[in-house]
Design an enzyme around this catalytic site. Structure first.
Site, PDB file in Angstrom:
ATOM      1  N   GLU A 221      31.852  12.394  44.278  1.00 38.72           N
ATOM      2  CA  GLU A 221      32.102  11.033  43.823  1.00 38.72           C
ATOM      3  C   GLU A 221      32.489  10.125  44.978  1.00 38.72           C
ATOM      4  O   GLU A 221      33.312  10.467  45.822  1.00 38.72           O
ATOM      5  CB  GLU A 221      33.154  10.957  42.709  1.00 38.72           C
ATOM      6  CG  GLU A 221      33.217   9.592  42.043  1.00 38.72           C
ATOM      7  CD  GLU A 221      31.858   9.101  41.524  1.00 38.72           C
ATOM      8  OE1 GLU A 221      31.069   8.572  42.340  1.00 38.72           O
ATOM      9  OE2 GLU A 221      31.581   9.265  40.322  1.00 38.72           O
ATOM     10  N   ASN A 223      30.869   9.671  47.442  1.00 36.00           N
ATOM     11  CA  ASN A 223      30.361  10.229  48.688  1.00 36.00           C
ATOM     12  C   ASN A 223      29.485  11.440  48.390  1.00 36.00           C
ATOM     13  O   ASN A 223      29.800  12.232  47.494  1.00 36.00           O
ATOM     14  CB  ASN A 223      31.496  10.663  49.622  1.00 36.00           C
ATOM     15  CG  ASN A 223      31.271  10.196  51.052  1.00 36.00           C
ATOM     16  OD1 ASN A 223      30.155  10.263  51.542  1.00 36.00           O
ATOM     17  ND2 ASN A 223      32.326   9.733  51.705  1.00 36.00           N
ATOM     18  N   HIS A 416       0.765   2.589  38.395  1.00 37.48           N
ATOM     19  CA  HIS A 416       1.683   1.942  37.457  1.00 37.48           C
ATOM     20  C   HIS A 416       2.791   1.246  38.236  1.00 37.48           C
ATOM     21  O   HIS A 416       3.270   1.737  39.272  1.00 37.48           O
ATOM     22  CB  HIS A 416       2.256   2.937  36.439  1.00 37.48           C
ATOM     23  CG  HIS A 416       3.144   4.003  37.011  1.00 37.48           C
ATOM     24  ND1 HIS A 416       4.464   3.794  37.338  1.00 37.48           N
ATOM     25  CD2 HIS A 416       2.899   5.310  37.293  1.00 37.48           C
ATOM     26  CE1 HIS A 416       4.989   4.909  37.800  1.00 37.48           C
ATOM     27  NE2 HIS A 416       4.059   5.850  37.796  1.00 37.48           N
ATOM     28  N   ASN A 418       6.249  -1.098  36.967  1.00 32.74           N
ATOM     29  CA  ASN A 418       6.954  -1.572  35.773  1.00 32.74           C
ATOM     30  C   ASN A 418       6.180  -1.201  34.510  1.00 32.74           C
ATOM     31  O   ASN A 418       6.195  -1.935  33.520  1.00 32.74           O
ATOM     32  CB  ASN A 418       7.204  -3.075  35.831  1.00 32.74           C
ATOM     33  CG  ASN A 418       8.234  -3.440  36.873  1.00 32.74           C
ATOM     34  OD1 ASN A 418       9.098  -2.629  37.225  1.00 32.74           O
ATOM     35  ND2 ASN A 418       8.160  -4.665  37.381  1.00 32.74           N
ATOM     36  N   ASP A 488      -5.225   5.440  21.251  1.00 32.35           N
ATOM     37  CA  ASP A 488      -5.162   4.476  22.359  1.00 32.35           C
ATOM     38  C   ASP A 488      -5.029   5.143  23.724  1.00 32.35           C
ATOM     39  O   ASP A 488      -5.283   4.499  24.748  1.00 32.35           O
ATOM     40  CB  ASP A 488      -3.982   3.517  22.157  1.00 32.35           C
ATOM     41  CG  ASP A 488      -4.159   2.591  20.969  1.00 32.35           C
ATOM     42  OD1 ASP A 488      -5.257   2.567  20.385  1.00 32.35           O
ATOM     43  OD2 ASP A 488      -3.184   1.891  20.612  1.00 32.35           O
TER      44      ASP A 488
END
Length: 499
Positions: A221, A223, A416, A418, A488
């Site tokens: 944590e 670091n 791709h 976003n 699709d």
């Protein structure tokens, strides 16, 4: 030091039938949490390894070993998930303590899923074989995370513990933080020394080691430590193994990092010594939650792949860890197949036709950088025919899979960004290569192929309102709608209109 009884027990535990947690038990450092989607980690374990949820009807099932102490029943997963998508919803704890890992909640950072939760992992992103038997690991894209904030029996405060994980040494990034281990119970940053977790990646924001990475480090944590000092420690080498064993342990004013090729050889010690001489890290203030794929306060930008791992009570000896490594090597991890269904051939030129009823005259094409679907036939203009034709090349990020280069814009590929599919020039970066690599599988509707993102295996080529997206089967984006998903994301591979 081992007693004569424990040395005998450890020798017995090192036999082929023993699991890693049998070995730790023999070394008086029993597992308090044991997680794997690939195999049982105790010789007697025959319970559920993980839970799946399928996209077609949201029902769930559990996957167990084929035999007690054995490999996961991948065929049961394949049957349950046939012609649909599946997510891993729970990774069960084999230790008996109930320390199961579930979808990580929001914390210091929100996740990308509903109500700020992290995403769940695809069930098929990390196929492997163990001793020739098929299994699946946990391929974790950025935004994916699992957690248990109410764990039982894990180390708290400055108590001693050990842990190991088998990971993919080629799937990583420099974001924070691909971790497995001990973390805060609040999902927030409560200060230095409140974590002790294995990290794998090439972040240089805190600690780092020799070469360009990735490195095994310890997240304590605030670091990442690669050795005694903040920042650079030359004793922590870059990892190049496809399967890597990462082992970390910590006790009162001592800790260690060890690592190895999980497919062969023995563990090496990269650091063993006193705690970092910085405020908060000696003594430690561990809280005992368990995380996978994320940082302690739900920092969720990292990526990686997890196959198995445990946490122990007590500080394991090197001899115990060495025996665990022998067991891992004996499991014989080998990369599995990422592709299925109709095959592509590198160098061929194809056109990809929509199979959704009412749209079957449309093909994947592009208008400038936008990847879309357009009506194309033999009477179409040469320009449109070229825009709807794609050269298949070996995957830029993974040689099992493929990338799709524009016929009319050589050097530009579908990628791709976003979660929209764009046509962009290859800039040579690791990020672009990962964004532009897709793995074909038998079409979800049975017609042709479905193209799954290598880097986000929950997401597929999908046409939605005549634009192409990297879409999941249900999710927070409008183009993630479950309606007509199988149709699709299914495309017929046809002879190209242009070459």
């Amino acid at each position: 030091m081992f007693s004569r009884r424990n040395l005998l027990a450890l020798g017995l535990a090192a036999t082929v039938s023993a699991g890693p947690c049998d070995i730790y038990e023999a070394g008086d450092t029993p597992c308090v949490a044991a997680h794997s989607t690939t195999r049982a980690l105790y010789s007697s374990f025959s319970g559920a390894l993980y839970q799946l949820q399928r996209g077609s009807d949201d029902t769930t099932t559990t996957i167990s070993p084929l035999t007690a102490g054995g490999i996961a029943d991948a065929s049961a997963q394949d049957t349950f998930c046939a012609n649909t998508t599946c997510l891993i919803t729970i990774i069960y704890d084999q230790s008996g303590n109930g320390n199961h890992l579930t979808q990580a909640p929001p914390g210091g950072f929100d996740g990308p899923d509903t109500d700020g939760y992290d995403n769940l992992a695809s069930a098929i992103g990390a196929p492997v074989t163990l001793n020739g038997q098929k299994a699946y690991g946990v391929f974790m894209s950025p935004g994916t995370g699992y957690r248990n904030n109410e764990a039982t029996g894990t180390a708290t405060g400055d108590e001693a513990e050990g842990m190991y994980a088998v990971l993919d040494g080629t799937h990583y990034n420099d974001a924070c933080c691909f971790d497995y281990g001990n973390a805060e119970t609040s999902s927030t940053d409560t200060g230095a020394g409140h974590m002790e977790a294995i990290y794998l990646g090439n972040s240089t924001t805190w600690g780092y080691g020799a070469g360009d990475g990735p490195w095994i480090m310890v997240d304590m944590e605030n670091n990442l430590f690669s050795g005694a000092d903040e920042g650079y420690n030359s004793g922590d080498p870059s990892i190049s193994y496809r399967f890597v064993t990462a082992a970390v342990k910590g006790g009162a004013d001592k800790w260690a990092i060890r690592g190895a090729n999980a497919a062969s050889g023995s563990l090496s010690t990269y650091y063993s010594g006193a705690r970092p001489d910085y405020s908060g890290y000696n003594p430690m203030s561990k809280e005992g939650a368990i995380i996978l794929g994320i940082g302690g306060y739900n920092s969720n930008g990292a990526q990686g792949t997890f196959y198995e791992g445990v946490m122990t009570s007590g500080y394991p000896s090197d001899d115990t860890e060495n025996s665990v490594q022998e067991n891992i090597v004996a499991a014989k991890y080998v990369v599995g197949s990422l592709v299925s269904g109709p095959s592509f051939t590198s160098g061929e030129v194809v056109s990809l036709r929509v199979t959704t009823p009412g749209y079957t005259t449309r093909y994947i094409a592009h208008t400038d950088t936008t990847v879309n679907t357009q009506v194309v036939d033999d009477d179409s203009s040469t320009t449109l025919k070229e825009e709807a034709s794609w050269t298949v090349v070996t995957g830029l990020a993974n040689s099992q899979c493929f990338s799709f280069e524009s016929v009319d814009t050589p050097g530009s590929y579908i990628r791709h960004y976003n979660f929209e599919l764009l046509l962009n020039a290859n800039d040579g970066t690791k990020q672009f290569h990962e964004d532009a690599t897709f793995c074909p599988q038998a079409a979800l509707n049975g017609e042709g192929t479905s193209l799954r993102s290598w880097s986000y295996p929950t997401r597929y080529f999908r046409h939605y309102e005549n634009v192409l997206y990297a879409a999941s089967n249900g999710g927070v984006q409008t183009f993630d709608s479950k309606t007509s998903f199988n149709n699709d994301v299914s495309f017929e591979i046809e002879t190209a209109f242009a070459s």
